[in-house]
Structure formats: structure tokens, C-alpha cells
Design a protein around this motif. Structure first.
Motif: not given
Length: 144
Positions: A55-56, A59-60, A62-63, A69
Motif C-alpha cells: 500500500t505504501a 502510494d509512492r 502513484e504520487k 489505482r
């Protein structure tokens, strides 16, 4: 094979670093490039990372625009991770010298030789993937 594997890992680490990515992040992006869109659970199983770490990681990625997602059309409870980094200019610029060198190397072989080499590399990749799963499964059983 071990030498090629080691050099491939070192090359990928340097590519990831040049793109500002951690090694696990870059490996995950490369897995998505190869396998296509995956769920977080599938990614965790392939990489051996926990779902929290995945998940982390997502997140990185995607940023920085390397993945996005998307809701699973078959199961609204699941989210699919879609690779986006192939269209990024910095990625294609980073791989271009390797691509050109590999094309030059491949041109030194006959079509038949390239067919044999491709078959071998495909089968060797499958063996390595199987052995990775075996090690991961063994590790899971010992930690249970």
C-alpha cells in the motif's frame, strides 16, 4: 547465469536510482510492466512484501505518476494497480542506450540462434520465478 542475474540487478538498481525510485518500488514497476495490471494482494504475493508495504509502495508510485489505482470491474472490493510509467520520457530516455546496445548485439546472431536464445531465456525466467515462489513459500511456512 548468476553473473548475468547479478549484473541485471545492479543495472536495474541504477535505473531505479536515476529515476529517483527505491529498489522495491522500481522492481514492482517492472513487475507490473511485465505482468500487466495486478491487485495489491497479487503484487504482495509476487514480491514477498506485506500488504501494508505494498500500500505504501503504491502510494509512492502513484504520487510520481508511475501507477494508478482502478476499481476492479469484476469485484468492487478490489483495486487494480495499473502501470503508467512506460509513457514517461525519462524512462524511455534511460533505457534507450541499453535498447540500442541489445539490438546491436542481437544483430550479430542468426534468426535461428535468436529463436533458441529467446526460448532459453524464457524457460530460464520461468525456472527462476518458480524457485522464487518456492523460497517465498518456504519462508512463509517457517514464519507461521
Amino acid at each position: 547465469m548468476r553473473g548475468l542475474g547479478t549484473r541485471s540487478v545492479l543495472y536495474q538498481q541504477n535505473v531505479g536510482s536515476s529515476l529517483g525510485l527505491h529498489n522495491n518500488d522500481f522492481m514492482s514497476v517492472d513487475i507490473l510492466r511485465e505482468k500487466g495490471s495486478l491487485t495489491a494482494g497479487e503484487m504482495a504475493k509476487i514480491t514477498g512484501l506485506t500488504t501494508g508495504s505494498i500500500t505504501a509502495l503504491i502510494d509512492r508510485l502513484e504520487k510520481v505518476g508511475y501507477v494508478r489505482r482502478e476499481n476492479d470491474p469484476h469485484d468492487r472490493r478490489k483495486v487494480i494497480i495499473v502501470p503508467e510509467y512506460e509513457n514517461k520520457e525519462e524512462v524511455s530516455d534511460t533505457y534507450q542506450p541499453l535498447y540500442e546496445s541489445m539490438i546491436k548485439l542481437a544483430s550479430s546472431y542468426t534468426k535461428e540462434e535468436l529463436t533458441l536464445i529467446t526460448q532459453f531465456l524464457s524457460k530460464a525466467s520461468a525456472v527462476i520465478e518458480e524457485q522464487t515462489r518456492h523460497l517465498s513459500d518456504s519462508r512463509s511456512k517457517t514464519s507461521s
